[in-house]
Design a protein around this motif. Structure first.
Motif, PDB file in Angstrom:
ATOM      1  N   PRO A  38       0.819  -1.284   0.070  1.00  0.00           N
ATOM      2  CA  PRO A  38       0.056  -0.026   0.015  1.00  0.00           C
ATOM      3  C   PRO A  38       0.897   1.333   0.078  1.00  0.00           C
ATOM      4  CG  PRO A  38       0.161  -0.902   2.270  1.00  0.00           C
ATOM      5  CD  PRO A  38       0.974  -1.825   1.180  1.00  0.00           C
ATOM      6  N   ILE A  39       0.331   2.413  -0.404  1.00  0.00           N
ATOM      7  CA  ILE A  39       0.976   3.643  -0.378  1.00  0.00           C
ATOM      8  C   ILE A  39       1.565   3.855   1.070  1.00  0.00           C
ATOM      9  CG2 ILE A  39       0.783   6.319  -0.507  1.00  0.00           C
ATOM     10  CD1 ILE A  39      -1.471   5.531  -2.769  1.00  0.00           C
ATOM     11  N   GLN A  40       0.675   3.234   1.951  1.00  0.00           N
ATOM     12  CA  GLN A  40       1.127   3.572   3.306  1.00  0.00           C
ATOM     13  C   GLN A  40       2.392   2.998   3.715  1.00  0.00           C
ATOM     14  OE1 GLN A  40      -0.688   5.301   6.161  1.00  0.00           O
ATOM     15  NE2 GLN A  40       1.317   5.061   6.865  1.00  0.00           N
ATOM     16  N   TRP A  41       2.843   2.104   3.103  1.00  0.00           N
ATOM     17  CA  TRP A  41       4.283   1.659   3.653  1.00  0.00           C
ATOM     18  C   TRP A  41       5.319   2.233   2.993  1.00  0.00           C
ATOM     19  CZ3 TRP A  41       3.263  -4.250   3.009  1.00  0.00           C
ATOM     20  CH2 TRP A  41       2.287  -4.988   4.159  1.00  0.00           C
ATOM     21  N   ILE A  42       5.019   2.986   1.962  1.00  0.00           N
ATOM     22  CA  ILE A  42       5.924   3.983   1.362  1.00  0.00           C
ATOM     23  C   ILE A  42       5.863   5.012   2.237  1.00  0.00           C
ATOM     24  CG2 ILE A  42       6.505   5.751  -0.523  1.00  0.00           C
ATOM     25  CD1 ILE A  42       5.348   3.426  -2.273  1.00  0.00           C
ATOM     26  N   LEU A  43       4.959   5.667   2.798  1.00  0.00           N
ATOM     27  CA  LEU A  43       4.858   6.844   3.647  1.00  0.00           C
ATOM     28  C   LEU A  43       5.623   6.333   4.968  1.00  0.00           C
ATOM     29  CD1 LEU A  43       1.218   7.858   2.969  1.00  0.00           C
ATOM     30  CD2 LEU A  43       3.184   9.484   2.578  1.00  0.00           C
ATOM     31  N   ASP A  44       5.323   5.433   5.408  1.00  0.00           N
ATOM     32  CA  ASP A  44       6.056   5.237   6.726  1.00  0.00           C
ATOM     33  C   ASP A  44       7.255   4.239   6.769  1.00  0.00           C
ATOM     34  OD1 ASP A  44       5.313   2.432   6.450  1.00  0.00           O
ATOM     35  OD2 ASP A  44       3.373   2.817   7.825  1.00  0.00           O
ATOM     36  N   HIS A  45       7.814   4.332   5.445  1.00  0.00           N
ATOM     37  CA  HIS A  45       9.158   3.265   5.225  1.00  0.00           C
ATOM     38  C   HIS A  45       9.333   2.083   5.425  1.00  0.00           C
ATOM     39  CE1 HIS A  45      11.000   7.571   5.048  1.00  0.00           C
ATOM     40  NE2 HIS A  45      10.167   7.944   6.213  1.00  0.00           N
ATOM     41  N   ARG A  46       8.106   1.195   5.254  1.00  0.00           N
ATOM     42  CA  ARG A  46       8.086  -0.258   5.302  1.00  0.00           C
ATOM     43  C   ARG A  46       7.969  -1.067   4.065  1.00  0.00           C
ATOM     44  NH1 ARG A  46       3.591  -1.530   9.527  1.00  0.00           N
ATOM     45  NH2 ARG A  46       2.502   0.306   8.551  1.00  0.00           N
ATOM     46  N   SER A  47       8.175  -0.334   2.973  1.00  0.00           N
ATOM     47  CA  SER A  47       8.030  -0.910   1.690  1.00  0.00           C
ATOM     48  C   SER A  47       8.956  -1.785   1.086  1.00  0.00           C
ATOM     49  CB  SER A  47       7.732   0.212   0.594  1.00  0.00           C
ATOM     50  OG  SER A  47       9.004   0.778   0.334  1.00  0.00           O
ATOM     51  N   GLY A  48      10.118  -1.621   1.898  1.00  0.00           N
ATOM     52  CA  GLY A  48      11.327  -2.546   1.498  1.00  0.00           C
ATOM     53  C   GLY A  48      12.069  -1.818   0.327  1.00  0.00           C
ATOM     54  N   LEU A  49      11.929  -0.703  -0.070  1.00  0.00           N
ATOM     55  CA  LEU A  49      12.598  -0.062  -0.962  1.00  0.00           C
ATOM     56  C   LEU A  49      13.351   1.113  -0.606  1.00  0.00           C
ATOM     57  CD1 LEU A  49       9.427  -0.127  -3.807  1.00  0.00           C
ATOM     58  CD2 LEU A  49      11.361  -1.866  -3.554  1.00  0.00           C
ATOM     59  N   PRO A  50      14.220   1.160   0.216  1.00  0.00           N
ATOM     60  CA  PRO A  50      14.857   2.369   0.661  1.00  0.00           C
ATOM     61  C   PRO A  50      16.267   2.692  -0.335  1.00  0.00           C
ATOM     62  CG  PRO A  50      15.774   0.206   1.837  1.00  0.00           C
ATOM     63  CD  PRO A  50      14.935  -0.221   1.076  1.00  0.00           C
ATOM     64  N   VAL A  51      16.518   1.773  -1.081  1.00  0.00           N
ATOM     65  CA  VAL A  51      17.620   2.099  -1.988  1.00  0.00           C
ATOM     66  C   VAL A  51      17.299   1.625  -3.333  1.00  0.00           C
ATOM     67  CG1 VAL A  51      19.573   2.164  -0.288  1.00  0.00           C
ATOM     68  CG2 VAL A  51      19.023   0.236  -1.572  1.00  0.00           C
ATOM     69  N   VAL A  52      17.732   2.032  -4.590  1.00  0.00           N
ATOM     70  CA  VAL A  52      17.590   1.462  -5.782  1.00  0.00           C
ATOM     71  C   VAL A  52      18.807   0.294  -6.064  1.00  0.00           C
ATOM     72  CG1 VAL A  52      17.846   2.037  -8.414  1.00  0.00           C
ATOM     73  CG2 VAL A  52      17.088   3.653  -6.589  1.00  0.00           C
TER      74      VAL A  52
END
Length: 415
Positions: A125-139
């Motif tokens: 969800p968009i929420q996990w990007i907002l709260d840094h839980r998406s697992g995508l902190p770097v490229v």
């Protein structure tokens, strides 16, 4: 509340005279004295501090120089890169778009951006990007240096990659990546860039002098950002380019000092917004006063409560720091991001010392912008003691983190 009175102070350090101008309301003179003291002790090059109570400005001070050579005075309209303060700006845009029915932070990103579903990301969800839980902190895999200024390339690489951990299970501060992700979501949901969306719905109606992507005509107003390595997250990135922090900054061009035209004009909406404390104090004043400023409603109070509600207090893996993490903004998280005495305050800090926050309980907003990075990983004592003086002026007890109790002369000046 009485109107602020014009003020003209100065401080001398090493034979250099630092002029300080602005205005201060009666009762807030100690905040001005604290600001002056920082110049007198050699802690500042150029800076602006601004605070509001009940939506009214009680202090607006600027001083020093906008360049390392100390040749150009910091003027009232000087702007500077405020780094991750930009994350709060982007979060407000996302929630404004949700309020308008363009998106829903609880829905998967892929509902708006189908390519994002690649490599097992269809459910994020968009929420996990907002709260840094998406697992995508770097490229990953890493793109060439210089790719950071190419939004399409960066967002495309993030859409294609596999998360670096099981999404939702842990947090890792998305230093730069959050900006590309949220900007692409806004673009797909509304047809606007993040900079354009902020300008239309926040900056223009409120008269906020802040840009996500500095226009060519405004570049001459930018203060020189005086970068420091020792004691900062940039030092960690330089020492360990293969670590989390090194990988986060990798796509910047070689030798980027955050003053290049490419950096200033790009829309990296988690890190490169340019403005000043006056602009961000107005922005956060709107948030501190139920979404209304100068009689203009910008956000619904329910929207602000949703954005500022705590999502987790995990120790994020990129910088190994615990935050009271809300959605794109941080709730009061001392000492890393100190926002006064109210646990319900929320906003964001930026690497080097800039900060902005809203305190809805006391109807207070505060912002501080500086072009001289401090050699610390927390938000530091310069903003901390200014915040303390603000709250004491309104009769609210405010204990600062331990760093502010040490003698001012012992603080690391960072330059």
């Amino acid at each position: 509340m009485n109107q602020p009175d014009p003020i003209h102070l100065h401080a001398n350090r090493d034979g250099i005279r630092y002029e300080i101008r602005g205005s201060v309301a009666p009762g807030f003179e100690k905040l001005a004295s604290q600001f002056q003291e920082h110049f007198a002790h050699g802690l500042e090059l150029g800076a602006n501090v601004c605070a509001t109570v009940g939506g009214q400005v009680v202090a607006d001070l600027w001083g020093g120089f906008s360049d390392r050579a100390r040749q150009t005075p910091w003027e009232r309209d000087t702007i500077v890169c405020m780094m991750s303060v930009n994350k709060a700006v982007s979060a407000a845009c996302i929630f404004h778009a949700m309020e308008q029915g363009a998106l829903d932070v609880a829905r998967p990103v892929a509902d708006y951006w189908p390519a994002f579903a690649a490599n097992g990301k269809a459910h994020i969800p968009i929420q996990w990007i907002l709260d840094h839980r998406s697992g995508l902190p770097v490229v990953e895999p890493r793109l060439p240096k210089g790719a950071a200024y190419d939004h399409a390339r960066m967002s495309g690489a993030l859409a294609a990659m596999k998360p670096l951990w099981e999404p939702g299970t842990q947090a890792g501060y998305h230093i730069l990546s959050q900006g590309y992700l949220l900007a692409e979501i806004i673009r797909r949901a509304t047809g606007r860039t993040m900079g354009g969306y902020f300008a239309e719905h926040f900056a223009k109606p409120l008269g906020i002098d802040y840009f996500v992507g500095v226009p060519e005509a405004e570049l001459e107003r930018c203060a020189e950002f005086c970068m420091v390595l020792g004691g900062t997250i940039l030092d960690e990135a330089a020492k360990d380019p293969d670590g989390w922090q090194g990988r986060a900054w990798h796509q910047l061009k070689e030798g980027e000092d955050f003053n290049s035209r490419e950096w200033r004009t790009a829309e990296i909406c988690s890190a490169n917004g340019h403005g000043n404390a006056r602009a961000m104090a107005r922005f956060f004043a709107m948030l501190a006063n139920d979404g209304v400023l100068d009689g203009k409603r910008i956000l619904a109070s329910e929207t602000i409560r949703s954005m500022s509600a705590e999502q987790h207090q995990l120790t994020e893996v990129v910088m190994q720091r615990p935050y009271h993490q809300a959605s794109g903004v941080l709730r009061n998280s001392p000492p890393i991001c100190f926002q006064g005495p109210n646990p319900g305050s929320f906003g964001h800090h930026g690497v080097g010392g800039s900060i902005g926050f809203a305190d809805p309980e006391n109807r207070i907003s505060f912002s501080y912008a500086t072009n001289r990075m401090h050699a610390r990983k927390d938000n530091g004592p310069r903003a901390g003691l200014l915040i303390k003086q603000l709250y004491e002026a309104v009769g609210v007890d405010c204990d600062t983190p331990d760093y502010a109790s040490t003698p001012i002369a012992s603080w690391n000046r960072g330059m």
